[in-house]
Design a protein around this motif. Structure first.
Motif, mmCIF file in Angstrom:
data_model
loop_
_atom_site.group_PDB
_atom_site.id
_atom_site.type_symbol
_atom_site.label_atom_id
_atom_site.label_comp_id
_atom_site.label_asym_id
_atom_site.label_seq_id
_atom_site.Cartn_x
_atom_site.Cartn_y
_atom_site.Cartn_z
ATOM 1 N N LEU A 95 -119.117 37.336 5.047
ATOM 2 C CA LEU A 95 -118.396 37.061 6.286
ATOM 3 C C LEU A 95 -116.900 36.971 5.987
ATOM 4 N N ARG A 96 -116.091 37.648 6.788
ATOM 5 C CA ARG A 96 -114.646 37.695 6.577
ATOM 6 C C ARG A 96 -113.910 37.405 7.883
ATOM 7 N N ALA A 97 -112.639 37.048 7.753
ATOM 8 C CA ALA A 97 -111.792 36.740 8.909
ATOM 9 C C ALA A 97 -110.772 37.861 9.112
ATOM 10 N N THR A 98 -110.528 38.192 10.366
ATOM 11 C CA THR A 98 -109.552 39.215 10.734
ATOM 12 C C THR A 98 -108.767 38.716 11.936
ATOM 13 N N VAL A 99 -107.484 39.037 11.977
ATOM 14 C CA VAL A 99 -106.686 38.747 13.169
ATOM 15 C C VAL A 99 -106.892 39.909 14.130
ATOM 16 N N SER A 100 -107.327 39.598 15.351
ATOM 17 C CA SER A 100 -107.586 40.627 16.360
ATOM 18 C C SER A 100 -106.768 40.338 17.607
ATOM 19 N N ALA A 101 -106.296 41.389 18.243
ATOM 20 C CA ALA A 101 -105.544 41.249 19.485
ATOM 21 C C ALA A 101 -106.502 40.994 20.638
ATOM 22 N N SER A 102 -106.048 40.195 21.585
ATOM 23 C CA SER A 102 -106.848 39.888 22.773
ATOM 24 C C SER A 102 -106.310 40.657 23.965
ATOM 25 N N GLY A 103 -106.624 41.925 24.030
ATOM 26 C CA GLY A 103 -106.201 42.739 25.170
ATOM 27 C C GLY A 103 -104.709 43.020 25.153
ATOM 28 N N ILE A 104 -104.108 43.130 26.351
ATOM 29 C CA ILE A 104 -102.705 43.507 26.459
ATOM 30 C C ILE A 104 -101.779 42.307 26.541
ATOM 31 N N THR A 105 -102.305 41.099 26.393
ATOM 32 C CA THR A 105 -101.502 39.887 26.552
ATOM 33 C C THR A 105 -100.568 39.630 25.380
ATOM 34 N N GLY A 106 -100.818 40.245 24.238
ATOM 35 C CA GLY A 106 -100.019 39.975 23.051
ATOM 36 C C GLY A 106 -100.541 38.800 22.255
ATOM 37 N N LEU A 107 -101.531 38.106 22.792
ATOM 38 C CA LEU A 107 -102.139 36.980 22.087
ATOM 39 C C LEU A 107 -103.185 37.511 21.108
#
Length: 187
Positions: A95-107
């Motif tokens: 199991l690994r961690a990744t930073v993922s974008a949440s749609g077009i919000t920039g969050l």
């Protein structure tokens, strides 16, 4: 009641840390930590590894440190299972961690998942205070790395030599076809 309810929730959480070599732009304290799209916790702290741990080599000191608070109720498969041991077993299994974008919000948020490619565990130069989950490259990083490799290979190619080889092969094929035609016509 609100105060006591808030205290109960904080007492039940346990912590997992991860680190990232690249930007975590859009990630903030309070951002969701998801496993396959289900929120299992939240980001509690974002810092640099060098600010959290003493005697870290300079190459690791600028890595991004992320502390995640996990909800134990969501980290176990059954009510009698230890959620910390369950999550540690999942980490041990890749199991690994990744930073993922949440749609077009920039969050952004942290997405925990099992990468499709086999990843090697990297020894870190610090002694983690909490359970450690290694990072996996994000999809954008993977695509970017792949394109960089292709462009590097193209830059290393001698296109004039490659074109000359194609022309020589075409000329040789044309000569061979001419010889085959001459043989067929004489018989």
């Amino acid at each position: 009641l609100v105060y006591l309810g808030g205290m109960r929730d904080k007492r039940d959480e346990f912590f997992v840390e991860t680190y990232f070599l690249n930007s975590v732009s859009g990630l903030d304290v309070g951002s969701a930590v998801n496993y396959r799209g289900v929120k299992m916790g939240s980001v509690k702290k974002i810092s640099f590894v060098g600010a959290e741990y003493d005697n870290v080599p300079p190459r690791d000191g600028r890595n991004i440190y992320v502390l995640m608070a996990m909800d134990p109720k969501l980290c176990r498969r059954s009510s009698n299972e230890d959620p910390v041991k369950t999550l540690q077993r999942m980490i041990d299994n890749g199991l690994r961690a990744t930073v993922s974008a949440s749609g077009i919000t920039g969050l952004s948020h942290i997405e925990m998942n099992f990468p499709k490619i086999e990843m090697q565990d990297v020894r870190v130069s610090w002694e983690p205070k909490h359970m450690l989950m290694h990072p996996a490259p994000s999809m954008l990083e993977s695509v970017s790395d792949g394109l960089t490799k292709v462009l590097d290979q193209i830059n290393q190619m001698d296109l004039a030599v490659a074109w000359s080889n194609v022309m020589d092969a075409t000329k040789g094929a044309a000569e061979m076809c001419g010889n085959v035609n001459a043989l067929v016509e004489t018989e």
